[in-house]
Design an enzyme around this catalytic site. Sequence first.
Site, PDB file in Angstrom:
ATOM      1  N   LYS A  10       0.815  -1.083  -0.026  1.00  0.00           N
ATOM      2  CA  LYS A  10      -0.194  -0.021  -0.055  1.00  0.00           C
ATOM      3  C   LYS A  10       0.782   1.057  -0.130  1.00  0.00           C
ATOM      4  CE  LYS A  10      -3.671  -2.088   2.551  1.00  0.00           C
ATOM      5  NZ  LYS A  10      -4.776  -1.895   3.852  1.00  0.00           N
ATOM      6  N   TYR A  50     -12.537  -2.400  -2.449  1.00  0.00           N
ATOM      7  CA  TYR A  50     -13.196  -2.221  -0.901  1.00  0.00           C
ATOM      8  C   TYR A  50     -14.522  -2.189  -0.805  1.00  0.00           C
ATOM      9  CZ  TYR A  50      -8.152  -1.807   1.074  1.00  0.00           C
ATOM     10  OH  TYR A  50      -7.083  -1.879   1.465  1.00  0.00           O
ATOM     11  N   ASN A 122      -1.644  -0.313   7.520  1.00  0.00           N
ATOM     12  CA  ASN A 122      -1.265  -1.347   7.638  1.00  0.00           C
ATOM     13  C   ASN A 122      -0.139  -1.915   6.529  1.00  0.00           C
ATOM     14  OD1 ASN A 122      -3.123  -2.085   6.204  1.00  0.00           O
ATOM     15  ND2 ASN A 122      -4.451  -3.133   7.615  1.00  0.00           N
ATOM     16  N   HIS A 125      -1.907  -5.491   1.777  1.00  0.00           N
ATOM     17  CA  HIS A 125      -2.997  -6.008   1.447  1.00  0.00           C
ATOM     18  C   HIS A 125      -2.880  -7.587   1.072  1.00  0.00           C
ATOM     19  CE1 HIS A 125      -7.094  -7.283   0.134  1.00  0.00           C
ATOM     20  NE2 HIS A 125      -6.512  -7.707  -0.730  1.00  0.00           N
ATOM     21  N   GLU A 136     -10.306 -10.313  -6.489  1.00  0.00           N
ATOM     22  CA  GLU A 136      -9.280  -9.520  -6.396  1.00  0.00           C
ATOM     23  C   GLU A 136      -8.150  -9.569  -7.599  1.00  0.00           C
ATOM     24  OE1 GLU A 136      -7.814  -9.586  -2.522  1.00  0.00           O
ATOM     25  OE2 GLU A 136      -9.722  -8.878  -1.693  1.00  0.00           O
TER      26      GLU A 136
HETATM   27  O1  CDP Z   1      -6.951  -5.947   4.970  1.00  0.00           O
HETATM   28  P1  CDP Z   1      -7.657  -6.853   5.731  1.00  0.00           P
HETATM   29  O2  CDP Z   1      -8.397  -8.012   4.879  1.00  0.00           O
HETATM   30  O3  CDP Z   1      -6.782  -7.579   7.102  1.00  0.00           O
HETATM   31  O4  CDP Z   1      -9.040  -6.141   6.558  1.00  0.00           O
HETATM   32  P2  CDP Z   1     -10.501  -5.604   5.953  1.00  0.00           P
HETATM   33  O5  CDP Z   1     -11.429  -5.887   7.109  1.00  0.00           O
HETATM   34  O6  CDP Z   1     -10.407  -6.254   4.588  1.00  0.00           O
HETATM   35  O7  CDP Z   1     -10.245  -4.145   5.708  1.00  0.00           O
HETATM   36  C1  CDP Z   1      -9.683  -3.432   4.757  1.00  0.00           C
HETATM   37  C2  CDP Z   1      -8.817  -2.557   5.203  1.00  0.00           C
HETATM   38  O8  CDP Z   1      -9.659  -1.531   5.850  1.00  0.00           O
HETATM   39  C3  CDP Z   1      -7.491  -2.626   6.335  1.00  0.00           C
HETATM   40  O9  CDP Z   1      -6.568  -3.344   5.880  1.00  0.00           O
HETATM   41  C4  CDP Z   1      -7.403  -1.407   6.877  1.00  0.00           C
HETATM   42  O10 CDP Z   1      -6.664  -0.474   6.122  1.00  0.00           O
HETATM   43  C5  CDP Z   1      -8.810  -0.783   6.877  1.00  0.00           C
HETATM   44  N1  CDP Z   1      -9.600  -0.781   7.977  1.00  0.00           N
HETATM   45  C6  CDP Z   1      -9.523   0.270   9.197  1.00  0.00           C
HETATM   46  O11 CDP Z   1      -8.799   1.157   8.896  1.00  0.00           O
HETATM   47  N2  CDP Z   1     -10.332   0.145  10.266  1.00  0.00           N
HETATM   48  C7  CDP Z   1     -11.073  -1.053  10.454  1.00  0.00           C
HETATM   49  N3  CDP Z   1     -11.679  -1.138  11.590  1.00  0.00           N
HETATM   50  C8  CDP Z   1     -11.018  -2.028   9.516  1.00  0.00           C
HETATM   51  C9  CDP Z   1     -10.113  -1.933   8.356  1.00  0.00           C
HETATM   52 MG    MG Z   2      -9.594  -8.050   3.479  1.00  0.00          MG
END
Ligand code: CDP
Ligand code: MG
Length: 167
Positions: A10, A50, A122, A125, A136
């Site tokens: 990212k 997203y 983070n 991805h 994806e």
């Molecule tokens: O990336 P991952 O699949 O682990 O998590 P996700 O639930 O698919 O969420 C996508 C992205 O949204 C995360 O990687 C974070 O950058 C962001 N996110 C956030 O900022 N705050 C949250 N409570 C959940 C997700």
């Molecule tokens: Mg995800």
Amino acid sequence: MIQQTLVLIKPDGLKKSLTGNILTRLSETKLEIVAAKIIRVSRELAIQHYWHMEERPFFEELIKYIQGELHGRKKVLAMVYHGENAIEKVRTLAGATNPEEADSVSIRGSFGRITTKGLYENAIHCSDNEKNAEREIKLWFFPDEIIVDMYNSEIKEIDNFKKKVWK
Ligand code: CDP
Ligand code: MG
């Protein structure tokens, strides 16, 4: 089980010069990189990627984040990793979504942070299951950009050009 997974470095990862470091960590998995490109993320691509977060209050901030608007780096490094249990192997090295909850030696635990607005930056991805990996990978790559055949494709004629597209 042979799988493939979409990995994105990212914009925060790119801005912090973490590319080499993250690729080194991912090489521990012995998975193969079968596609890679630097891409400028359109708003449309960001929203499609997203789509499952659309109802979340931080959605607009998340779209700005993946488009690079929070870091002055309007690009991400997109890759497809391929091999035995690719999805779980990469998710484990990446660590939990919340960088404060992620294992401290994981990629997100080492390099992630929570912004003052509460967004999880983070660095990486990675797809979380086979269905999402397929969606994806098809969203980020054309069939010809991947050196392994993984999903069905077909030749389509678009504006007099023949192009391979996902079926
Ligand atoms: O990336 P991952 O699949 O682990 O998590 P996700 O639930 O698919 O969420 C996508 C992205 O949204 C995360 O990687 C974070 O950058 C962001 N996110 C956030 O900022 N705050 C949250 N409570 C959940 C997700
Ligand atoms: Mg995800």
